[in-house]
Each structure stands twice: as C-alpha cells, then as structure tokens.
Design an enzyme around this catalytic site. Structure first.
Site, PDB file in Angstrom:
ATOM      1  N   THR A  27       0.839  -1.197   0.000  1.00  0.00           N
ATOM      2  CA  THR A  27       0.000   0.000   0.000  1.00  0.00           C
ATOM      3  C   THR A  27       0.878   1.252   0.000  1.00  0.00           C
ATOM      4  OG1 THR A  27      -1.812  -1.110   1.131  1.00  0.00           O
ATOM      5  CG2 THR A  27      -1.732   1.277   1.353  1.00  0.00           C
ATOM      6  N   GLY A  28       0.399   2.299  -0.672  1.00  0.00           N
ATOM      7  CA  GLY A  28       1.137   3.567  -0.711  1.00  0.00           C
ATOM      8  C   GLY A  28       1.438   3.949  -2.154  1.00  0.00           C
ATOM      9  N   GLY A  83       6.046  -0.571   0.079  1.00  0.00           N
ATOM     10  CA  GLY A  83       6.844   0.618   0.377  1.00  0.00           C
ATOM     11  C   GLY A  83       7.248   0.638   1.844  1.00  0.00           C
ATOM     12  N   GLU A 104      -0.511  -4.971   6.276  1.00  0.00           N
ATOM     13  CA  GLU A 104       0.818  -5.086   5.652  1.00  0.00           C
ATOM     14  C   GLU A 104       1.694  -6.064   6.424  1.00  0.00           C
ATOM     15  OE1 GLU A 104       1.326  -0.693   3.583  1.00  0.00           O
ATOM     16  OE2 GLU A 104       1.891  -0.934   5.674  1.00  0.00           O
TER      17      GLU A 104
HETATM   18  O1  LIG Z   1       3.490   1.787   5.135  1.00  0.00           O
HETATM   19  C1  LIG Z   1       2.862   2.256   4.213  1.00  0.00           C
HETATM   20  C2  LIG Z   1       1.382   2.328   4.224  1.00  0.00           C
HETATM   21  O2  LIG Z   1       0.850   1.898   5.443  1.00  0.00           O
HETATM   22  C3  LIG Z   1       3.557   2.764   3.018  1.00  0.00           C
HETATM   23  O3  LIG Z   1       4.235   1.694   2.438  1.00  0.00           O
HETATM   24  C4  LIG Z   1       4.510   3.825   3.387  1.00  0.00           C
HETATM   25  O4  LIG Z   1       3.788   4.852   4.031  1.00  0.00           O
HETATM   26  C5  LIG Z   1       5.261   4.398   2.167  1.00  0.00           C
HETATM   27  O5  LIG Z   1       4.368   5.032   1.307  1.00  0.00           O
HETATM   28  P1  LIG Z   1       4.854   5.803   0.004  1.00  0.00           P
HETATM   29  O6  LIG Z   1       5.343   4.765  -0.961  1.00  0.00           O
HETATM   30  O7  LIG Z   1       3.642   6.521  -0.482  1.00  0.00           O
HETATM   31  O8  LIG Z   1       5.958   6.747   0.408  1.00  0.00           O
END
Ligand SMILES: O=C(CO)[C@H](O)[C@H](O)COP(=O)(O)O
Length: 231
Positions: A27-28, A83, A104
C-alpha cells in the site's frame, strides 16, 4: 522523489515476478506503481494471484484486472512488494504512514520474501525520525495511550503521541476499524525491545516496526537504483 523514480523501483521489483506466484500487494504511492506494473503484465498474459494489504490496493488491483485472493484461501505467499517510511541497513522498517500497517504486517509475515521499494531518502542510519504508527483499539484509548507512555518512560524514551486524524478532522480509522497513535520518538535505539513490549500492551493491535520481515530492498536515488539484501 519523482514518480519516474518510484516507477523505476517498482518495475525492477516487477521483474522478480514469475508465472504462478502468489503475491502480497503493498500500500502507498510507491506500491501503487508496482500494482500498476503487475497489472500491465497480467494483461499481457502473466498468471499470478494477489493478496492486497488495504482496501485502496484491492480497488486498484481490481481495476488493473489482477486476480485477487485472501490469506484464508491463499495463506502462503511467495513474494510481497511494499513501500516503507524508513529503512535501515539491516532492512528494519518503519511502516504505516499510509495507515495499512496491520494488514501489511500480516501479509508480509505470510510471505517467503518481502521486497521493499522506496525513495533512497528513506534509508536511515537509525530508525525513529519518522513517527512510529501504533494501531490501537478505540475502546480505552486514553488508558492505552497512558500505558504506552509508561512503557516509553521505562525504556528511557520520550516523545509525543498524536492521534492521527483524517482530512475531515475526524479520528483516522484504519481498514480494521482501529485508531492510530503516531509516536514522535526522534530515535529508536532498541527496536526489538520496543517492538516486543509494545505488543504486550492490551489495546495495542500492532505497530509499524517491521523487524526481520524484509528480505531485500530496491531504493530509487537520483543516481539510479540501489539494491539491499537478497532480491
Ligand atoms: O506503510 C505504508 C502504508 O501503510 C507505506 O508503504 C509507506 O507509508 C510508504 O508510502 P509511500 O510509498 O507513499 O511513500
């Protein structure tokens, strides 16, 4: 980080995916590029099944046409790509900036391999500058918060605990129906001790320290991709 670099890290991770794999879909914004890269390959004939780590990722993967499953139907996964908010040289992570840490962590734990894709600026020498997300049950919020503060005190740590809010001003609610307290710690000297003791507090559902889960990382920098661990 530019979207092009995020996409480059995601494309490199997508190269690791082969026919028949059972995939955890992170996610992200960086993981979204991976889901999109896998969608393209699925439409070109790749045979995989994905387990999404959030409702947002489920919706994206459905739009991309990626066949989806659940951990109940598919409890053993080959590879999760996700991520991170911080990563250190030992592949220890802080995750949960996007609020999906619980699913996650469950999905990563069910995977033989977890590859992190991230902006090179997320590589740190010590975890903790990014506020540590702690997912808590709404019932007893203040009591749970006090128990966390007492624990931090006993570990010689301090820092504000801030209840995360949604853009509309209401408390942010996770896919699991919980709240998130962001712990502004500055530095985490003993992540293992903090991780295990946090998990002992009733009311704490999970926290964003991912220790011993990531097996490799692809970090996108202005000078190209840096790979850590085993891909
Ligand atoms: O842990 C996460 C979501 O819960 C994401 O992987 C993390 O916040 C990184 O996000 P991004 O790729 O948008 O920087």
């Amino acid at each position: 980080m530019s979207d092009n670099l995020k996409r480059a890290a995601a494309d490199r991770a997508a190269e690791l995916v082969t026919d028949g794999m059972r995939l955890g879909l992170g996610t992200g914004s960086t993981a979204a590029h991976f889901v999109s890269a896998i969608g393209e390959r699925v439409r070109a004939g790749l045979k995989v099944v994905g387990v999404p780590t959030s409702e947002a990722t489920r919706e994206q993967a459905q739009r991309e046409g990626i066949p989806l499953s659940t951990l109940d139907e598919t409890p053993d996964l080959d590879l999760t790509v996700d991520g991170a908010d911080e990563i250190d040289d030992d592949l220890r992570l802080i995750k949960g900036g996007g609020g999906a840490l619980l699913r996650e962590k469950i999905v990563a734990s069910a995977s033989q391999r977890m590859i992190v894709i991230a902006d090179g600026s997320k590589l740190v020498s010590k975890l903790g500058r990014f506020p540590l997300p702690i997912e808590v049950v709404p019932f007893g919020l203040t009591a749970t918060e006090r128990a966390i503060v007492r624990l931090l005190d006993s570990l010689g740590m301090s820092g504000e605990l801030i209840l995360r809010h949604a853009p509309d001003g209401a408390a942010y609610v996770t896919d699991g129906g919980h709240f998130i307290l962001d712990a502004h710690l500055g530095r985490i000297d003993k992540p293992n001790v903090l991780a295990s003791t946090l998990n002992n507090i009733p009311g704490v559902v999970e926290h964003g320290l991912f220790l011993g889960l990531a097996t490799g990382a692809i970090l996108a920098t202005g000078d190209g991709l840096v790979e850590l661990g085993q891909l």
